[in-house]
Design a protein around this motif. Structure first.
Motif, PDB file in Angstrom:
ATOM      1  N   MET A  63       0.829  -1.215   0.000  1.00  0.00           N
ATOM      2  CA  MET A  63       0.000   0.000   0.000  1.00  0.00           C
ATOM      3  C   MET A  63       0.858   1.256   0.000  1.00  0.00           C
ATOM      4  SD  MET A  63      -3.304   1.068   0.419  1.00  0.00           S
ATOM      5  CE  MET A  63      -4.180  -0.268   1.249  1.00  0.00           C
ATOM      6  N   ASP A  64       0.686   2.070  -1.033  1.00  0.00           N
ATOM      7  CA  ASP A  64       1.338   3.377  -1.070  1.00  0.00           C
ATOM      8  C   ASP A  64       0.703   4.241   0.020  1.00  0.00           C
ATOM      9  OD1 ASP A  64       2.918   5.495  -1.921  1.00  0.00           O
ATOM     10  OD2 ASP A  64       1.672   5.977  -3.656  1.00  0.00           O
ATOM     11  N   VAL A  65       1.459   5.211   0.542  1.00  0.00           N
ATOM     12  CA  VAL A  65       0.931   6.065   1.598  1.00  0.00           C
ATOM     13  C   VAL A  65       0.151   7.237   1.007  1.00  0.00           C
ATOM     14  CG1 VAL A  65       1.529   7.550   3.558  1.00  0.00           C
ATOM     15  CG2 VAL A  65       2.789   5.433   3.195  1.00  0.00           C
ATOM     16  N   VAL A  66       0.780   7.973   0.083  1.00  0.00           N
ATOM     17  CA  VAL A  66       0.173   9.188  -0.459  1.00  0.00           C
ATOM     18  C   VAL A  66      -0.456   8.885  -1.819  1.00  0.00           C
ATOM     19  CG1 VAL A  66       0.603  11.581  -1.150  1.00  0.00           C
ATOM     20  CG2 VAL A  66       1.889  10.587   0.755  1.00  0.00           C
ATOM     21  N   MET A  67      -1.809   8.987  -1.873  1.00  0.00           N
ATOM     22  CA  MET A  67      -2.545   8.724  -3.110  1.00  0.00           C
ATOM     23  C   MET A  67      -3.749   9.660  -3.172  1.00  0.00           C
ATOM     24  SD  MET A  67      -2.651   4.540  -3.195  1.00  0.00           S
ATOM     25  CE  MET A  67      -3.342   4.384  -1.551  1.00  0.00           C
ATOM     26  N   GLU A  69      -7.826  10.671  -3.877  1.00  0.00           N
ATOM     27  CA  GLU A  69      -9.136  10.144  -3.474  1.00  0.00           C
ATOM     28  C   GLU A  69      -9.165   9.609  -2.046  1.00  0.00           C
ATOM     29  OE1 GLU A  69     -11.846   8.170  -6.266  1.00  0.00           O
ATOM     30  OE2 GLU A  69     -10.277   8.456  -7.761  1.00  0.00           O
ATOM     31  N   MET A  70      -8.318   8.631  -1.740  1.00  0.00           N
ATOM     32  CA  MET A  70      -8.188   8.134  -0.363  1.00  0.00           C
ATOM     33  C   MET A  70      -6.741   7.723  -0.160  1.00  0.00           C
ATOM     34  SD  MET A  70      -9.821   4.753   1.480  1.00  0.00           S
ATOM     35  CE  MET A  70     -11.540   5.146   1.223  1.00  0.00           C
ATOM     36  N   ASP A  71      -6.117   8.239   0.910  1.00  0.00           N
ATOM     37  CA  ASP A  71      -4.714   7.900   1.160  1.00  0.00           C
ATOM     38  C   ASP A  71      -4.583   6.484   1.721  1.00  0.00           C
ATOM     39  OD1 ASP A  71      -4.538   7.938   4.215  1.00  0.00           O
ATOM     40  OD2 ASP A  71      -5.406   9.905   3.816  1.00  0.00           O
ATOM     41  N   GLY A  72      -3.349   6.003   1.762  1.00  0.00           N
ATOM     42  CA  GLY A  72      -3.080   4.642   2.203  1.00  0.00           C
ATOM     43  C   GLY A  72      -3.446   4.372   3.645  1.00  0.00           C
ATOM     44  N   ILE A  73      -3.275   5.369   4.522  1.00  0.00           N
ATOM     45  CA  ILE A  73      -3.576   5.162   5.943  1.00  0.00           C
ATOM     46  C   ILE A  73      -5.083   4.967   6.149  1.00  0.00           C
ATOM     47  CG2 ILE A  73      -3.501   6.229   8.242  1.00  0.00           C
ATOM     48  CD1 ILE A  73      -0.818   7.565   7.195  1.00  0.00           C
ATOM     49  N   THR A  74      -5.895   5.788   5.478  1.00  0.00           N
ATOM     50  CA  THR A  74      -7.351   5.640   5.568  1.00  0.00           C
ATOM     51  C   THR A  74      -7.765   4.282   5.003  1.00  0.00           C
ATOM     52  OG1 THR A  74      -7.577   8.026   5.319  1.00  0.00           O
ATOM     53  CG2 THR A  74      -9.561   6.705   4.963  1.00  0.00           C
ATOM     54  N   GLN A  97       8.364   9.158   7.671  1.00  0.00           N
ATOM     55  CA  GLN A  97       8.386   8.320   8.877  1.00  0.00           C
ATOM     56  C   GLN A  97       7.144   8.500   9.746  1.00  0.00           C
ATOM     57  OE1 GLN A  97      11.034   9.810   7.593  1.00  0.00           O
ATOM     58  NE2 GLN A  97      12.759   8.416   7.663  1.00  0.00           N
ATOM     59  N   ALA A  98       6.685   9.743   9.913  1.00  0.00           N
ATOM     60  CA  ALA A  98       5.506   9.999  10.751  1.00  0.00           C
ATOM     61  C   ALA A  98       4.280   9.285  10.190  1.00  0.00           C
ATOM     62  CB  ALA A  98       5.239  11.495  10.856  1.00  0.00           C
ATOM     63  N   LEU A  99       4.156   9.282   8.858  1.00  0.00           N
ATOM     64  CA  LEU A  99       3.024   8.599   8.220  1.00  0.00           C
ATOM     65  C   LEU A  99       3.134   7.085   8.390  1.00  0.00           C
ATOM     66  CD1 LEU A  99       2.762  10.706   4.935  1.00  0.00           C
ATOM     67  CD2 LEU A  99       1.218  10.781   6.895  1.00  0.00           C
TER      68      LEU A  99
END
Length: 130
Positions: A63-67, A69-74, A97-99
């Motif tokens: 899973m990429d973090v920054v995307m 429509e919806m980011d990877g963390i969500t 790192q924080a993400l």
């Protein structure tokens, strides 16, 4: 560990590759396929990732973090809510790192950093699947 052991570990493990950059998806898919993993699907954002996870039930998600429509963390949070046993490995650029910490707290099992090193990707995925 012999190379054939590494190949056998990947056999029949179904992976969903999520990244908004088609080049990154192709690169990850190529590395995984070469090592015996079965890339069963691809998604270019978190919305697609959640939908495809529900359809495909993969053994693991990159899973990429920054995307958009919806980011990877969500997406990690939504997948974990649907399946608490989901195995997700975050793909992150240097300086995120924080993400990554937030993603691990949300349920991701590990992370790999870009630019990718194929042996590190395979090693991390095998550890998470073990």
């Amino acid at each position: 560990m012999r190379f054939t052991d590494v190949l056998e570990q990947g056999m029949n493990k179904r992976i969903l590759v999520v990244d908004d950059a088609v080049v990154m998806r192709m690169m990850i898919k190529g590395i995984l396929s070469k090592h015996g993993f079965d890339v069963v699907g691809e998604a270019q954002n978190g919305v697609e990732a959640v939908d495809k996870y529900r359809q495909l039930h993969p053994d693991l998600v990159t899973m990429d973090v920054v995307m958009p429509e919806m980011d990877g963390i969500t997406a990690v949070k939504q997948i974990m809510a649907h399946d608490p046993a989901a195995k997700i490995v975050m793909c992150t650029s240097m300086g995120q790192q924080a993400l990554v910490v937030e993603a691990i707290q949300a349920g991701a099992k590990s992370f790999i950093t870009k630019p990718f090193q194929p042996p590190k990707i395979v090693e991390t995925i095998n550890k998470v699947l073990a």
